[in-house]
Enzyme design. Structure first.
Site, PDB file in Angstrom:
ATOM      1  N   GLU A 144      13.397  10.950   4.955  1.00 34.98           N
ATOM      2  CA  GLU A 144      12.236  11.125   4.695  1.00 34.98           C
ATOM      3  C   GLU A 144      11.787  12.266   3.328  1.00 34.98           C
ATOM      4  OE1 GLU A 144       9.351  10.037   6.009  1.00 34.98           O
ATOM      5  OE2 GLU A 144      10.413   8.618   7.038  1.00 34.98           O
ATOM      6  N   CYS A 179       1.543  -4.303   0.131  1.00 32.32           N
ATOM      7  CA  CYS A 179       0.395  -3.530  -0.315  1.00 32.32           C
ATOM      8  C   CYS A 179       0.667  -2.831  -1.648  1.00 32.32           C
ATOM      9  CB  CYS A 179      -0.287  -3.096   0.791  1.00 32.32           C
ATOM     10  SG  CYS A 179      -2.124  -2.414   0.348  1.00 32.32           S
ATOM     11  N   CYS A 194      -0.476 -10.814   3.414  1.00 24.64           N
ATOM     12  CA  CYS A 194      -0.706  -9.446   4.233  1.00 24.64           C
ATOM     13  C   CYS A 194      -1.329  -9.704   5.581  1.00 24.64           C
ATOM     14  CB  CYS A 194      -1.568  -8.665   3.425  1.00 24.64           C
ATOM     15  SG  CYS A 194      -1.914  -6.989   4.202  1.00 24.64           S
ATOM     16  N   CYS A 251      -9.324  -6.567   5.435  1.00 20.80           N
ATOM     17  CA  CYS A 251      -9.378  -5.519   4.298  1.00 20.80           C
ATOM     18  C   CYS A 251     -10.533  -5.494   3.362  1.00 20.80           C
ATOM     19  CB  CYS A 251      -8.071  -5.737   3.587  1.00 20.80           C
ATOM     20  SG  CYS A 251      -7.994  -4.824   2.148  1.00 20.80           S
TER      21      CYS A 251
END
Length: 354
Positions: free
Chosen positions: A36, A191, A201, A207
């Site tokens: 991360e 995206c 998507c 959306c």
């Protein structure tokens, strides 16, 4: 009530998501945490070889906590944003000292560790511990800003608070590990910042930005500021034994803690570099050989670097100190060096690429 956002996203992830990244194997809190931190502002393809080399050298938190800082920075060299590496080791030391070498499974305790913020702590909880926790990294911000047509730059508090609220609402109570990976993958693979693949998507039907034909407006751009321009001389000083003088940067600031080349005030002319080296470093040198200059861009300014190579003609008056070291090139390259300095010491003709 079922949140179809999560259902549709997970169905897409099962077929199209990334399931075999190096940190997906032996998914310990330590491995998740390192991945991360490395992935902050850095693409997956860039991170993979760094992560693998880092894990080989520092297989667990105790190995990282006890390693020399130069070794840690060397394994980070080229990834940029070097404060991440220094903070990584500080946090590792805290985990060993305060938590017996085990990562806490609590949001607040994780956030108390240096370099771990709200989203990173949540990613560790979800990915390593399987706990329901809400992430909001750059990819997730972009997905949610478009899905809900939230105007404004996510760095603004009001916009960020809206994104966190939506992120919390959409995070499911089951399959949280898969969900957090899925929404990051969607932002990275579908995206995307430019030319999003809306036709593929799984969230297209809900959306709002897509419905309006305005995906390019979300998320809002950061207000632009002209970056200041700075200039410096960087001198490659070589002694009679073929060693190069390196100088450790201060622990904080740009390239903090890394080894670099000595810098001289840009007010000096090229014909004054010999005198400057004697005045500031106590070294008698030959006339300088100028190398092609280049510009290196940091997050908040541009640095114009003018390199010059000088041979030390007299005695090397400088003994090794904590912040100065004479090293042969092959030994210098084992240290933590900023990427431009590494190229200067290996292929100076390529400096114009920066």
């Amino acid at each position: 009530m079922t949140d179809h956002f999560a259902d549709n996203l997970l169905a897409w992830y099962d077929q199209h998501g990334r399931h075999d990244l190096p940190w997906h194997h032996n998914r310990t809190p330590y491995r998740v945490w390192v991945s991360e931190i490395m992935l902050q502002q850095t693409q997956v393809t860039t991170v993979i070889p760094y992560f693998q080399a880092f894990m080989e050298r520092f297989p667990d938190v105790r190995a990282l906590a006890g390693a020399p800082v130069d070794d840690v920075l060397s394994h980070w060299s080229g990834l940029g944003y070097y404060a991440r590496a220094r903070n990584l080791q500080k946090a590792a030391i805290a985990v060993v000292t305060n938590h017996g070498g085990e990562f806490p499974d609590d949001q607040d305790a994780l956030e108390s560790l240096t370099g771990i913020g709200r989203s990173t702590a949540a990613a560790i909880l979800a990915q390593a511990f399987g706990k329901r926790a809400t992430i909001l990294d750059g990819n997730v911000k972009r997905v949610l800003a478009r899905y809900h047509a939230i105007p404004g730059w996510p760095g603004q508090t009001a916009v960020l608070n809206q994104l966190w609220a939506h992120a919390e609402t959409h995070t499911p109570h089951t399959r949280v590990r898969d969900y957090t990976q899925a929404i990051m993958d969607l932002g990275a693979m579908v995206c995307t910042r430019s030319r999003p693949a809306c036709d593929t998507c799984p969230l297209q039907s809900g959306c709002q930005a897509h419905a309006r034909g305005e995906t390019h407006l979300y998320p809002g751009a950061k207000p632009k500021k002209d970056k200041p321009e700075k200039t410096t001389w960087m001198v490659i000083l070589e002694d009679g034994d073929g060693r190069i003088l390196l100088e450790r940067r201060p622990p904080s600031g740009i390239w903090g803690g890394l080894w670099s080349l000595p810098e001289l005030d840009p007010a000096f002319g090229a014909d004054e570099l010999q005198d400057a080296c004697e005045q500031h470093l106590g070294l008698d040198c030959s006339e300088p050989e100028l190398i092609s200059g280049f510009r290196h861009t940091f997050s908040h300014y541009h640095l114009h670097i003018q390199p010059a190579r000088l041979t030390v003609t007299g005695q090397t008056h400088l003994a090794d100190r904590d912040h100065l070291r004479w090293l042969h090139r092959q030994d210098a390259l084992t240290l933590g060096l900023p990427a431009p300095i590494r190229i200067l010491l290996t292929k100076p003709e390529q400096t114009a690429l920066f």
